[in-house]
Design a protein around this motif. Structure first.
Motif, PDB file in Angstrom:
ATOM      1  N   LEU A 251       0.813  -1.220   0.000  1.00 41.30           N
ATOM      2  CA  LEU A 251       0.000   0.000   0.000  1.00 41.30           C
ATOM      3  C   LEU A 251       0.849   1.273   0.000  1.00 41.30           C
ATOM      4  O   LEU A 251       0.591   2.166  -0.814  1.00 41.30           O
ATOM      5  CB  LEU A 251      -0.979  -0.012   1.173  1.00 41.30           C
ATOM      6  CG  LEU A 251      -2.151   0.953   0.970  1.00 41.30           C
ATOM      7  CD1 LEU A 251      -3.432   0.364   1.523  1.00 41.30           C
ATOM      8  CD2 LEU A 251      -1.881   2.283   1.647  1.00 41.30           C
ATOM      9  N   PRO A 252       1.856   1.415   0.893  1.00 38.94           N
ATOM     10  CA  PRO A 252       2.704   2.617   0.800  1.00 38.94           C
ATOM     11  C   PRO A 252       3.391   2.736  -0.560  1.00 38.94           C
ATOM     12  O   PRO A 252       3.511   3.835  -1.110  1.00 38.94           O
ATOM     13  CB  PRO A 252       3.734   2.407   1.923  1.00 38.94           C
ATOM     14  CG  PRO A 252       3.068   1.494   2.883  1.00 38.94           C
ATOM     15  CD  PRO A 252       2.230   0.572   2.038  1.00 38.94           C
ATOM     16  N   LEU A 253       3.825   1.609  -1.122  1.00 42.19           N
ATOM     17  CA  LEU A 253       4.515   1.620  -2.408  1.00 42.19           C
ATOM     18  C   LEU A 253       3.575   2.044  -3.530  1.00 42.19           C
ATOM     19  O   LEU A 253       3.924   2.887  -4.363  1.00 42.19           O
ATOM     20  CB  LEU A 253       5.075   0.227  -2.686  1.00 42.19           C
ATOM     21  CG  LEU A 253       6.086   0.089  -3.825  1.00 42.19           C
ATOM     22  CD1 LEU A 253       7.321   0.925  -3.549  1.00 42.19           C
ATOM     23  CD2 LEU A 253       6.461  -1.375  -4.024  1.00 42.19           C
ATOM     24  N   MET A 254       2.379   1.469  -3.564  1.00 39.48           N
ATOM     25  CA  MET A 254       1.407   1.828  -4.590  1.00 39.48           C
ATOM     26  C   MET A 254       0.989   3.286  -4.489  1.00 39.48           C
ATOM     27  O   MET A 254       0.877   3.989  -5.494  1.00 39.48           O
ATOM     28  CB  MET A 254       0.166   0.933  -4.472  1.00 39.48           C
ATOM     29  CG  MET A 254       0.367  -0.507  -4.885  1.00 39.48           C
ATOM     30  SD  MET A 254      -1.185  -1.428  -4.720  1.00 39.48           S
ATOM     31  CE  MET A 254      -0.651  -3.068  -5.204  1.00 39.48           C
ATOM     32  N   ASP A 255       0.757   3.741  -3.265  1.00 42.56           N
ATOM     33  CA  ASP A 255       0.315   5.121  -3.070  1.00 42.56           C
ATOM     34  C   ASP A 255       1.384   6.094  -3.538  1.00 42.56           C
ATOM     35  O   ASP A 255       1.089   7.069  -4.231  1.00 42.56           O
ATOM     36  CB  ASP A 255      -0.021   5.356  -1.590  1.00 42.56           C
ATOM     37  CG  ASP A 255      -0.778   6.655  -1.379  1.00 42.56           C
ATOM     38  OD1 ASP A 255      -1.851   6.812  -1.985  1.00 42.56           O
ATOM     39  OD2 ASP A 255      -0.289   7.522  -0.622  1.00 42.56           O
ATOM     40  N   MET A 256       2.645   5.832  -3.186  1.00 43.79           N
ATOM     41  CA  MET A 256       3.734   6.709  -3.609  1.00 43.79           C
ATOM     42  C   MET A 256       3.859   6.735  -5.132  1.00 43.79           C
ATOM     43  O   MET A 256       3.927   7.807  -5.745  1.00 43.79           O
ATOM     44  CB  MET A 256       5.062   6.253  -3.004  1.00 43.79           C
ATOM     45  CG  MET A 256       6.248   7.093  -3.469  1.00 43.79           C
ATOM     46  SD  MET A 256       7.866   6.384  -3.046  1.00 43.79           S
ATOM     47  CE  MET A 256       7.896   4.950  -4.139  1.00 43.79           C
ATOM     48  N   ALA A 257       3.881   5.557  -5.753  1.00 39.09           N
ATOM     49  CA  ALA A 257       4.053   5.485  -7.200  1.00 39.09           C
ATOM     50  C   ALA A 257       2.896   6.159  -7.923  1.00 39.09           C
ATOM     51  O   ALA A 257       3.105   6.923  -8.886  1.00 39.09           O
ATOM     52  CB  ALA A 257       4.170   4.024  -7.641  1.00 39.09           C
ATOM     53  N   ALA A 258       1.662   5.907  -7.478  1.00 41.27           N
ATOM     54  CA  ALA A 258       0.494   6.497  -8.131  1.00 41.27           C
ATOM     55  C   ALA A 258       0.490   8.014  -8.003  1.00 41.27           C
ATOM     56  O   ALA A 258       0.197   8.735  -8.969  1.00 41.27           O
ATOM     57  CB  ALA A 258      -0.784   5.911  -7.533  1.00 41.27           C
ATOM     58  N   ILE A 259       0.831   8.508  -6.826  1.00 43.22           N
ATOM     59  CA  ILE A 259       0.857   9.949  -6.604  1.00 43.22           C
ATOM     60  C   ILE A 259       1.923  10.615  -7.465  1.00 43.22           C
ATOM     61  O   ILE A 259       1.691  11.677  -8.078  1.00 43.22           O
ATOM     62  CB  ILE A 259       1.107  10.258  -5.111  1.00 43.22           C
ATOM     63  CG1 ILE A 259      -0.159   9.979  -4.301  1.00 43.22           C
ATOM     64  CG2 ILE A 259       1.541  11.707  -4.913  1.00 43.22           C
ATOM     65  CD1 ILE A 259      -1.337  10.852  -4.681  1.00 43.22           C
TER      66      ILE A 259
END
Length: 360
Positions: A251-259
């Motif tokens: 979740l932290p990884l996906m959120d960072m990449a998407a943002i």
């Protein structure tokens, strides 16, 4: 063991109370602003207190982790830099430089680097080897993990909750691999996190609230990647497979990449702060802070659970990796187009008009 954990818990609480007073004297506080909706000046000492507690424990038990002195120096260095950033708002270039140097120190002195990605594509093991390619990817992985946990810290309890999920999952997998010493370190990190979460959520009084600060988020992100690299890159018989690491920090990884993708698409700096993270969107759609916290931590727990199940049942690495990519793609589409998606369903369901905008 129980008494040891209980003693550590109370030390973490005591250090937090002490550092709150120090923070107010030196100006290490978070003041309300356009993006920060809290009331009053909140001490930014959660990370500093956790770092002090962990360092003192490892110093008195140096055998619990390989290259203990290097690890303590790295997290102490990141905590100091993070505290300076919290106090003086350092530039992104300085923070990235420090993170890069610490990554290189980890590779050079601890020989901790990504040398294999496993069979993530289904065509055999992808070997990076020891050298420039593996080193570069390792540096990017360390910087990515540090900033993933840094950027996800947006509402009370979220960073603490996600950290508990991640360290808890890593601890379970290490225990299954009979790596009891490192598994116990993960448990200690969870125990140290609990006093911070209690005070961050204001459970013992809103006047005693504290924030983690960049000092804590960077230290936590580095600790996570140190443990994951060490566990997944053990020569001959890794404790966990590399692809599993993706699910433990999904979740932290996906959120960072998407943002970052969204910001670049909008012509903005990928490091420019905004209010478009998952927790902001949840609140914009009507969730309370508590509901948002529970929802996001639950999703992170499901992702971590998938990683643990994949290890237990030895699900092929390429299936785990492709599943992760599919979920990330769906997450990216939803996060980038959530305004259009919500308004579309409102029209279809004939609900009262309320146009959602990313700029709200």
């Amino acid at each position: 063991m129980f008494l040891d954990l209980l003693f550590t818990f109370f030390i973490a609480f005591a250090v937090l109370f002490f550092m709150r007073k120090v923070a107010r004297q030196v100006g290490l506080v978070d003041k309300p602003s356009g993006r920060k909706m809290h009331t009053g000046n909140i001490p930014l000492v959660g990370g500093v207190a956790i770092c002090i507690t962990i360092v003192q424990y490892i110093y008195s038990h140096p055998g619990m982790i390989n290259h203990a002195n290097l690890f303590m120096c790295c997290i102490a260095g990141l905590t100091i830099v993070g505290a300076l950033d919290d106090r003086y708002d350092l530039s992104v270039k300085i923070r990235m430089l420090i993170q890069t140097l610490i990554s290189i120190a980890m590779i050079y002195f601890a020989q901790a680097e990504l040398v294999s990605l496993g069979d993530i594509l289904g065509f055999g093991d992808i070997s990076l080897g020891y050298g420039y390619v593996g080193g570069l990817i390792t540096v990017l992985a360390v910087i990515g993990c540090i900033n993933a946990f840094n950027m996800v810290d947006g509402i009370d309890g979220l960073l603490g909750g996600l950290s508990v999920v991640t360290f808890g999952a890593i601890g379970i997998l290490l225990s299954m691999a009979n790596e009891q010493s490192l598994s116990y370190l993960c448990l200690l990190l969870v125990v140290c996190m609990i006093p911070y979460i209690v005070m961050n959520l204001g459970l013992i009084g809103r006047e005693r609230r504290v924030f983690m600060g960049d000092a804590g988020s960077m230290m936590i992100g580095f600790t996570v990647i140190w443990l994951l690299i060490g566990a997944s890159q053990t020569p001959g018989n890794p404790m966990i497979r590399p692809v599993t690491a993706l699910w433990l920090i999904a979740l932290p990884l996906m959120d960072m990449a998407a943002i970052m993708i969204r910001r670049v698409k909008q012509g903005k700096s990928p490091f420019k702060p905004d209010r478009e993270h998952l927790h902001h969107i949840c609140q914009r759609l009507g969730c309370s802070p508590t509901q948002t916290l529970i929802l996001i931590c639950s999703i992170a727990s499901v992702f971590a659970g998938v990683g643990i199940i994949g290890e237990i049942f030895v699900i092929p690495e390429f299936l785990m990796f492709y599943s992760f990519i599919v979920i990330f793609a769906a997450y990216l589409v939803v996060l980038i187009n959530y305004c259009k998606i919500i308004n579309f369903f409102r029209r279809k369901l004939d609900l009262p008009e309320k146009q959602y905008s990313a700029s709200k």
